[in-house]
Scaffold this motif. Structure first.
Motif, PDB file in Angstrom:
ATOM      1  N   GLY A 218      -7.349  33.571 -24.412  1.00  0.00           N
ATOM      2  CA  GLY A 218      -7.054  33.624 -24.164  1.00  0.00           C
ATOM      3  C   GLY A 218      -6.386  32.679 -22.900  1.00  0.00           C
ATOM      4  N   ALA A 219      -6.054  30.816 -23.720  1.00  0.00           N
ATOM      5  CA  ALA A 219      -5.348  30.591 -23.929  1.00  0.00           C
ATOM      6  C   ALA A 219      -3.723  30.620 -24.374  1.00  0.00           C
ATOM      7  CB  ALA A 219      -6.009  29.026 -23.542  1.00  0.00           C
ATOM      8  N   GLU A 220      -3.970  31.785 -25.357  1.00  0.00           N
ATOM      9  CA  GLU A 220      -2.929  31.514 -26.844  1.00  0.00           C
ATOM     10  C   GLU A 220      -1.478  32.381 -25.201  1.00  0.00           C
ATOM     11  OE1 GLU A 220      -4.374  33.011 -30.122  1.00  0.00           O
ATOM     12  OE2 GLU A 220      -5.436  31.975 -30.495  1.00  0.00           O
ATOM     13  N   TRP A 221      -0.154  32.545 -25.980  1.00  0.00           N
ATOM     14  CA  TRP A 221       0.323  33.065 -25.351  1.00  0.00           C
ATOM     15  C   TRP A 221       0.667  34.545 -25.350  1.00  0.00           C
ATOM     16  CZ3 TRP A 221       1.033  29.278 -22.794  1.00  0.00           C
ATOM     17  CH2 TRP A 221       2.179  27.443 -22.998  1.00  0.00           C
ATOM     18  N   HIS A 222       1.099  35.153 -24.745  1.00  0.00           N
ATOM     19  CA  HIS A 222       1.432  37.090 -25.578  1.00  0.00           C
ATOM     20  C   HIS A 222       1.626  36.413 -25.751  1.00  0.00           C
ATOM     21  CE1 HIS A 222       2.257  40.634 -24.736  1.00  0.00           C
ATOM     22  NE2 HIS A 222       1.436  40.804 -24.267  1.00  0.00           N
ATOM     23  N   PRO A 223       1.580  37.578 -27.200  1.00  0.00           N
ATOM     24  CA  PRO A 223       2.677  37.991 -28.387  1.00  0.00           C
ATOM     25  C   PRO A 223       4.350  37.588 -28.123  1.00  0.00           C
ATOM     26  CG  PRO A 223       1.289  39.723 -28.558  1.00  0.00           C
ATOM     27  CD  PRO A 223       0.621  38.546 -27.094  1.00  0.00           C
ATOM     28  N   ASP A 224       4.691  38.390 -27.159  1.00  0.00           N
ATOM     29  CA  ASP A 224       5.367  39.127 -26.289  1.00  0.00           C
ATOM     30  C   ASP A 224       6.763  38.069 -26.043  1.00  0.00           C
ATOM     31  OD1 ASP A 224       5.552  41.314 -28.035  1.00  0.00           O
ATOM     32  OD2 ASP A 224       5.442  42.246 -25.839  1.00  0.00           O
ATOM     33  N   PHE A 225       5.985  36.985 -25.641  1.00  0.00           N
ATOM     34  CA  PHE A 225       6.844  35.654 -24.884  1.00  0.00           C
ATOM     35  C   PHE A 225       6.467  34.385 -25.731  1.00  0.00           C
ATOM     36  CE2 PHE A 225       4.659  38.515 -22.353  1.00  0.00           C
ATOM     37  CZ  PHE A 225       6.519  39.727 -21.731  1.00  0.00           C
ATOM     38  N   GLN A 226       6.082  34.574 -26.777  1.00  0.00           N
ATOM     39  CA  GLN A 226       5.934  33.107 -27.414  1.00  0.00           C
ATOM     40  C   GLN A 226       7.339  31.909 -27.971  1.00  0.00           C
ATOM     41  OE1 GLN A 226       3.541  31.782 -29.836  1.00  0.00           O
ATOM     42  NE2 GLN A 226       1.624  34.157 -29.353  1.00  0.00           N
ATOM     43  N   PRO A 227       6.896  30.792 -27.155  1.00  0.00           N
ATOM     44  CA  PRO A 227       8.794  30.631 -27.681  1.00  0.00           C
ATOM     45  C   PRO A 227       8.837  30.369 -28.755  1.00  0.00           C
ATOM     46  CG  PRO A 227       6.884  28.941 -27.327  1.00  0.00           C
ATOM     47  CD  PRO A 227       5.774  30.527 -27.164  1.00  0.00           C
ATOM     48  N   ARG A 228      10.272  29.940 -29.147  1.00  0.00           N
ATOM     49  CA  ARG A 228      11.224  29.529 -29.898  1.00  0.00           C
ATOM     50  C   ARG A 228      11.166  28.217 -30.359  1.00  0.00           C
ATOM     51  NH1 ARG A 228      15.848  34.299 -29.850  1.00  0.00           N
ATOM     52  NH2 ARG A 228      14.585  36.128 -30.860  1.00  0.00           N
ATOM     53  N   GLU A 229      11.396  28.045 -31.487  1.00  0.00           N
ATOM     54  CA  GLU A 229      11.801  26.553 -31.646  1.00  0.00           C
ATOM     55  C   GLU A 229      12.177  25.286 -31.142  1.00  0.00           C
ATOM     56  OE1 GLU A 229      12.598  23.214 -35.070  1.00  0.00           O
ATOM     57  OE2 GLU A 229      12.227  25.506 -35.454  1.00  0.00           O
ATOM     58  N   ASP A 230      13.179  26.218 -30.241  1.00  0.00           N
ATOM     59  CA  ASP A 230      14.494  25.269 -29.266  1.00  0.00           C
ATOM     60  C   ASP A 230      13.820  25.268 -28.135  1.00  0.00           C
ATOM     61  OD1 ASP A 230      15.322  28.231 -29.262  1.00  0.00           O
ATOM     62  OD2 ASP A 230      17.474  27.708 -29.314  1.00  0.00           O
ATOM     63  N   GLU A 231      12.517  26.538 -28.087  1.00  0.00           N
ATOM     64  CA  GLU A 231      12.686  26.918 -26.345  1.00  0.00           C
ATOM     65  C   GLU A 231      11.405  25.486 -25.925  1.00  0.00           C
ATOM     66  OE1 GLU A 231      13.668  31.590 -26.264  1.00  0.00           O
ATOM     67  OE2 GLU A 231      11.796  30.410 -26.515  1.00  0.00           O
ATOM     68  N   LEU A 232      11.458  24.618 -24.173  1.00  0.00           N
ATOM     69  CA  LEU A 232      10.740  24.517 -24.271  1.00  0.00           C
ATOM     70  C   LEU A 232       9.134  24.156 -23.354  1.00  0.00           C
ATOM     71  CD1 LEU A 232      13.888  21.661 -22.793  1.00  0.00           C
ATOM     72  CD2 LEU A 232      12.516  21.968 -25.126  1.00  0.00           C
ATOM     73  N   VAL A 233       8.267  23.799 -23.774  1.00  0.00           N
ATOM     74  CA  VAL A 233       6.842  23.843 -22.985  1.00  0.00           C
ATOM     75  C   VAL A 233       6.691  22.964 -22.583  1.00  0.00           C
ATOM     76  CG1 VAL A 233       4.195  24.926 -23.816  1.00  0.00           C
ATOM     77  CG2 VAL A 233       6.117  25.149 -25.158  1.00  0.00           C
ATOM     78  N   MET A 234       6.266  22.882 -21.165  1.00  0.00           N
ATOM     79  CA  MET A 234       6.114  21.313 -20.032  1.00  0.00           C
ATOM     80  C   MET A 234       4.618  21.126 -20.189  1.00  0.00           C
ATOM     81  SD  MET A 234       9.615  21.135 -18.910  1.00  0.00           S
ATOM     82  CE  MET A 234       9.414  21.375 -20.833  1.00  0.00           C
ATOM     83  N   ARG A 235       4.640  20.694 -19.911  1.00  0.00           N
ATOM     84  CA  ARG A 235       3.408  20.032 -19.233  1.00  0.00           C
ATOM     85  C   ARG A 235       2.725  21.278 -18.475  1.00  0.00           C
ATOM     86  NH1 ARG A 235       4.893  13.348 -18.664  1.00  0.00           N
ATOM     87  NH2 ARG A 235       5.810  13.307 -20.625  1.00  0.00           N
ATOM     88  N   GLN A 236       1.467  20.726 -18.832  1.00  0.00           N
ATOM     89  CA  GLN A 236       0.447  21.744 -17.835  1.00  0.00           C
ATOM     90  C   GLN A 236       0.130  21.206 -16.869  1.00  0.00           C
ATOM     91  OE1 GLN A 236      -2.885  21.996 -20.501  1.00  0.00           O
ATOM     92  NE2 GLN A 236      -1.783  22.917 -22.633  1.00  0.00           N
ATOM     93  N   HIS A 237       0.473  22.320 -15.536  1.00  0.00           N
ATOM     94  CA  HIS A 237      -0.081  22.415 -14.434  1.00  0.00           C
ATOM     95  C   HIS A 237      -1.187  22.457 -14.085  1.00  0.00           C
ATOM     96  CE1 HIS A 237       1.918  26.152 -14.354  1.00  0.00           C
ATOM     97  NE2 HIS A 237       0.738  26.502 -13.722  1.00  0.00           N
ATOM     98  N   TRP A 238      -1.894  20.989 -12.526  1.00  0.00           N
ATOM     99  CA  TRP A 238      -2.950  21.764 -12.734  1.00  0.00           C
ATOM    100  C   TRP A 238      -3.989  22.486 -11.411  1.00  0.00           C
ATOM    101  CZ3 TRP A 238      -7.859  19.246 -14.762  1.00  0.00           C
ATOM    102  CH2 TRP A 238      -7.292  18.214 -16.222  1.00  0.00           C
ATOM    103  N   ALA A 239      -2.417  22.675 -10.593  1.00  0.00           N
ATOM    104  CA  ALA A 239      -3.192  23.410  -9.298  1.00  0.00           C
ATOM    105  C   ALA A 239      -1.202  24.513  -9.956  1.00  0.00           C
ATOM    106  CB  ALA A 239      -2.668  22.610  -8.275  1.00  0.00           C
ATOM    107  N   SER A 240      -1.245  24.797  -8.386  1.00  0.00           N
ATOM    108  CA  SER A 240      -0.012  25.977  -8.785  1.00  0.00           C
ATOM    109  C   SER A 240       1.372  25.641  -8.936  1.00  0.00           C
ATOM    110  CB  SER A 240       0.242  26.541  -7.230  1.00  0.00           C
ATOM    111  OG  SER A 240      -1.500  27.147  -7.190  1.00  0.00           O
ATOM    112  N   SER A 241       1.616  24.447  -8.932  1.00  0.00           N
ATOM    113  CA  SER A 241       3.282  23.737  -8.960  1.00  0.00           C
ATOM    114  C   SER A 241       3.934  23.863 -10.335  1.00  0.00           C
ATOM    115  CB  SER A 241       3.752  22.697  -7.805  1.00  0.00           C
ATOM    116  OG  SER A 241       5.097  22.509  -8.307  1.00  0.00           O
ATOM    117  N   GLY A 242       4.204  24.562 -10.961  1.00  0.00           N
ATOM    118  CA  GLY A 242       4.264  23.633 -11.696  1.00  0.00           C
ATOM    119  C   GLY A 242       6.303  22.396 -12.445  1.00  0.00           C
ATOM    120  N   PHE A 243       6.474  22.013 -10.669  1.00  0.00           N
ATOM    121  CA  PHE A 243       6.781  20.760 -10.881  1.00  0.00           C
ATOM    122  C   PHE A 243       5.822  19.467 -11.046  1.00  0.00           C
ATOM    123  CE2 PHE A 243      10.268  23.785 -10.069  1.00  0.00           C
ATOM    124  CZ  PHE A 243      11.505  23.382 -10.455  1.00  0.00           C
TER     125      PHE A 243
END
Length: 215
Positions: free
Chosen positions: A99-124
């Motif tokens: 369940g905590a894996e990416w949906h297979p159609d939205f896997q980031p590519r090598e040059d795409e950036l995964v941000m630090r995880q947010h604990w509540a609702s804001s991605g910032f």
């Protein structure tokens, strides 16, 4: 609602919010709650189109993920929200789970950036998203993903407060009910978002944008 944004590849990023299996895949813990809206708006197909468009146009792609849960999370916290209480009790986005894996159609590519995880609702809030956007010269953020009235709304509001041009793609953003969608796109977002578009409207706007070259 639209604006005159040109969506230059030099300055535009697609933010894909919480593209987890628990949200977006059959068998995900939260999929039954969002399925009616997702199927009603063609959520997954529109998200796919948005991601393909961003990649073909040379936009930066940022994955903006929620915290992956462990059984010991929140045990010593003073002020859990109702959402966090539900997450910990159900072990949603459980670390190491399917369940905590990416949906297979939205896997980031090598040059795409995964941000630090947010604990509540804001991605910032308490993440590196603002820093990384600025390091990549991004001024315009386009949001898709889950969930309209929580993580997407809060991230978009925070982005506007930080000075970004904010676009929401209303049929590439899902939620648990039509009432939540109405509250987000008819009541809340018009007060802060610079553009609220459908996927087709965005693709058309991009096709009319002046081509640019990424730095």
């Amino acid at each position: 609602m639209a604006s005159e944004a040109q969506y230059s590849p030099d300055e535009t990023a697609l933010l894909v919010v919480d593209p987890y299996n628990d949200f977006l895949s059959e068998g995900g813990k939260l999929w039954p709650r969002g399925k009616e809206v997702a199927e009603g708006i063609g959520l997954l197909d529109h998200m796919r189109t948005m991601l393909a468009t961003a990649r073909s146009r040379g936009f930066r792609v940022f994955i903006v993920p929620h915290h992956q849960t462990t059984p010991s999370d929140y045990l010593t916290w003073d002020h859990l929200s109702a959402t966090q209480q539900h997450i910990v009790s159900q072990q949603i986005f459980a670390e190491g789970s399917w369940g905590a894996e990416w949906h297979p159609d939205f896997q980031p590519r090598e040059d795409e950036l995964v941000m630090r995880q947010h604990w509540a609702s804001s991605g910032f809030a308490n993440t590196d998203l603002d820093f990384m956007l600025k390091q990549h010269h991004v001024r315009t953020i386009v949001l898709i993903g889950m969930r309209a009235n929580t993580c997407v709304d809060t991230t978009a509001r925070f982005g506007q407060e930080l000075g970004y041009h904010v676009t929401l793609i209303r049929d590439a953003i899902g939620s648990y009910s039509w009432e939540e969608m109405t509250a987000t796109f008819e009541l809340n977002a018009p007060l802060y978002a610079h553009a609220i578009l459908t996927t087709d409207e965005f693709v058309d706007a991009v096709s009319r944008s002046v081509p640019g070259t990424r730095r």
